[in-house]
Scaffold this motif. Structure first.
Motif, PDB file in Angstrom:
ATOM      1  N   LEU A   1     -94.444 -35.470 -79.316  1.00  0.00           N
ATOM      2  CA  LEU A   1     -93.172 -34.929 -78.828  1.00  0.00           C
ATOM      3  C   LEU A   1     -92.595 -33.988 -79.876  1.00  0.00           C
ATOM      4  O   LEU A   1     -92.472 -34.346 -81.053  1.00  0.00           O
TER       5      LEU A   1
ATOM      6  N   ILE B   1     -87.987 -34.423 -83.785  1.00  0.00           N
ATOM      7  CA  ILE B   1     -86.790 -34.271 -82.966  1.00  0.00           C
ATOM      8  C   ILE B   1     -85.700 -33.634 -83.813  1.00  0.00           C
ATOM      9  O   ILE B   1     -85.321 -34.149 -84.872  1.00  0.00           O
TER      10      ILE B   1
ATOM     11  N   LYS C   1     -89.049 -31.845 -79.866  1.00  0.00           N
ATOM     12  CA  LYS C   1     -87.872 -31.691 -79.007  1.00  0.00           C
ATOM     13  C   LYS C   1     -86.662 -31.249 -79.830  1.00  0.00           C
ATOM     14  O   LYS C   1     -86.439 -31.734 -80.944  1.00  0.00           O
ATOM     15  N   ASP C   2     -85.899 -30.309 -79.271  1.00  0.00           N
ATOM     16  CA  ASP C   2     -84.652 -29.847 -79.891  1.00  0.00           C
ATOM     17  C   ASP C   2     -84.883 -29.286 -81.294  1.00  0.00           C
ATOM     18  O   ASP C   2     -84.009 -29.381 -82.164  1.00  0.00           O
TER      19      ASP C   2
ATOM     20  N   ASP D   1     -90.144 -29.596 -75.779  1.00  0.00           N
ATOM     21  CA  ASP D   1     -88.985 -29.580 -74.883  1.00  0.00           C
ATOM     22  C   ASP D   1     -87.742 -29.079 -75.621  1.00  0.00           C
ATOM     23  O   ASP D   1     -87.418 -29.552 -76.719  1.00  0.00           O
ATOM     24  N   SER D   2     -87.047 -28.126 -75.005  1.00  0.00           N
ATOM     25  CA  SER D   2     -85.730 -27.678 -75.477  1.00  0.00           C
ATOM     26  C   SER D   2     -85.755 -27.202 -76.922  1.00  0.00           C
ATOM     27  O   SER D   2     -84.887 -27.542 -77.720  1.00  0.00           O
ATOM     28  N   CYS D   3     -86.751 -26.417 -77.245  1.00  0.00           N
ATOM     29  CA  CYS D   3     -86.873 -25.857 -78.593  1.00  0.00           C
ATOM     30  C   CYS D   3     -86.481 -24.374 -78.589  1.00  0.00           C
ATOM     31  O   CYS D   3     -86.480 -23.719 -77.553  1.00  0.00           O
TER      32      CYS D   3
END
Length: 535
Positions: free
Chosen positions: A277, A254, A279-280, A310-312
């Motif tokens: 996961l 993250i 993310k970011d 997600d949101s990378c």
């Protein structure tokens, strides 16, 4: 990478408008408070400030030399213990090599402290064996003084463990294979978090973080623990950034930046029972040092059952003479995946997203985090922006997987002969909305060996924004999807058939309007190069 080399080393030491794409580098993930870190499950790993210890030792008061002339190893060995916090105030402290074994609730905390490693050989500066509830915080490792890596090997077997705000300062120019951190997390209730780790100076031949397989040194009755990387920076390593695919437990990355590492920036697995996961995260390949010109993947999914990306932000701009399998790679040993709210820039030939065909044979020696091959292989991509100056290849490669979804994808690659989506041996691909504008063909659909009449080759919903800047085509015959959703589909009966071994037939899509699909048949190489239109 030779995983067995790591084992021996460790043993020796122990078709419409885009619906929106918020995944830009300007976004900042929500930050935990300075004294705690939040796991994906919502729990927090306490910092050394938050824990209480029966014994607190100021090592400088005990005689630690803050000038770096005399080693402090004897003091570290003397005062380490359960329920103990060791504090190093501001200063430079010489360290030869230290082992911390069988400790529970232990902390080593620096307050402006710099450690100067002086040991010889590739072994670790700090080796933590069979520890629980440890905190390692606030340390700067000065690797410039002697050119020696200040590395950590950490095996956690219980509790909540946190390594935070540690900097490895100075590039290591040594020929032997080395790792900044070697990690092992054992036990279903065990967690290990790395937060705010700075390893941006890199190494000529090494991996920033290597995660050990559960099978090599674990109690077979215990499940693997959880790993979390939050807001770390790993740049310029001649091997990998995070090599986390051997880990069979929950794994999350993250925030943070991962840049110009030779083999990949972030690699996750997670085994058969977990959803990894990413993310970011910001991934960049733009100025690799000469020693790091390898297969410079961005985010690589391998040895796992499921992952959410997600949101990378991924930027592949210059590979320094090397190559790349892609900005985001779903490998053959990885099952289902979801890629969403992400922006990918490719100024080179590498695909933005590369989805490999599933492995057909389970090989335990090369898939240590898996008990068996994944059962589901579907990949979905939604709200993804792909842009850049790449002139060849295709933005998205899809091989050998069924029922993959591309929803609200924006592809803007209008240079050279760059294509959009290229598929082969892929059934029932679902394309919903999005903008596909390319210099080459927005979509190329290759042959498949399936003879299933119950599936389509590909189905479309909202065909208003697909356009080649170079090619025109004729209207293509489509049918209504078999699920009666009124989507326009290319049936399996229209799928191209391969007749030679050297050239592959594709249905090439050139554009759409509200109710018509345009294209023609072409021959090309497997990567979409050397396209010739069939008459």
């Amino acid at each position: 990478m030779n995983r067995r080399e790591y084992v021996s080393l460790f043993a020796a030491a122990s078709v419409g408008a885009l619906a929106g794409c918020p995944g830009s580098s300007e976004q900042s993930p929500s930050e935990p408070s300075p004294s705690e870190t939040t796991t994906p499950a919502g729990t927090t790993t306490p910092s050394a400030e938050e824990r209480t210890y029966e014994t607190v030792v100021d090592l400088r008061e005990e005689g630690a030399d803050p000038t770096g002339e005399e080693a402090i190893d004897s003091l570290l060995a003397k005062h380490q213990g359960d329920d103990t916090k060791l504090v190093l105030p501001k200063g430079r402290y010489r360290v030869e090599r230290q082992v911390f074994a069988d400790l529970d609730t232990f902390a080593l905390v620096g307050d402006g402290a710099t450690l100067v490693p002086t040991h010889r050989g590739p072994g670790s500066l700090f080796l933590f064996r069979r520890v629980s509830n440890i905190n390692i915080e606030g340390l700067q490792i000065d690797q410039t003084a002697n050119g020696i890596l200040g590395s950590f090997r950490v095996r956690c077997v219980g509790g909540e463990n946190l390594i935070r705000n540690v900097t490895l300062d100075g590039r290591i120019d040594r020929p032997e294979r080395i790792h900044g951190f070697t990690l092992f997390s054992e036990g279903a209730d065990t967690s290990l978090t790395l937060e705010g780790i700075d390893m941006t100076d890199g190494a000529r031949n090494g991996t920033a973080v290597y995660v050990f397989p559960q099978d090599d040194f674990s109690d077979p009755s215990r499940k693997p623990g959880e790993l979390l990387f939050r807001n770390c920076r790993m740049h310029n390593w001649g091997g990998e950034g995070i090599y986390g695919s051997p880990h069979a437990g929950p794994i999350s990355v993250i925030g943070g930046t991962y840049k110009n590492n030779a083999i990949q920036q972030v690699r996750v697995g997670g085994g058969n029972d977990n959803r990894a996961l990413v993310k970011d995260v910001e991934v960049v390949v733009d100025d690799p040092p000469g020693y790091a010109a390898g297969n410079m993947r961005g985010i690589w999914l391998e040895e796992g059952n499921d992952c959410l990306v997600d949101s990378c932000t991924v930027r592949i701009r210059n590979m320094g003479g090397g190559g790349s399998d892609g900005g985001i790679v779903v490998g053959p040993q990885f099952g289902q995946a979801e890629i969403t709210n992400t922006t990918i820039q490719t100024d080179v030939e590498a695909p933005a997203i590369n989805i490999a065909g599933p492995a057909t044979e389970f090989v335990p020696s090369s898939m240590p985090s898996l008990d068996q091959l994944p059962e589901t292989w579907t990949v979905s991509c939604s709200n993804v922006q792909i842009h850049g100056a790449s002139e060849r290849g295709a933005a998205i490669h899809l091989y050998g997987r069924e029922d993959c979804l591309f929803e609200n994808i924006s592809v803007d690659q209008s240079s050279g002969s760059r294509h959009g989506l290229l598929t082969s041996e892929a059934l029932s691909t679902d394309i919903q909305g999005g903008n596909w504008v390319t210099a080459g063909y927005p979509m190329l659909f290759g042959p498949t060996e399936s003879s299933s009449e119950s599936k389509e080759l590909v189905c479309f919903e909202d065909l208003s924004s697909v356009r080649s800047t170079e090619f025109d085509g004729s209207s293509l015959e489509t049918t209504q999807s078999s699920d009666e959703s009124a989507r326009a589909c290319i049936p399996m009966s229209s799928a191209p058939v391969r007749e030679t071994s050297s050239r592959i037939p594709y249905i090439a899509i050139t554009g759409t309007d509200e109710d018509t699909l345009y294209g023609h048949s072409v021959l090309a190489n497997w990567d979409g190069s050397e396209v010739t239109q069939q008459q």
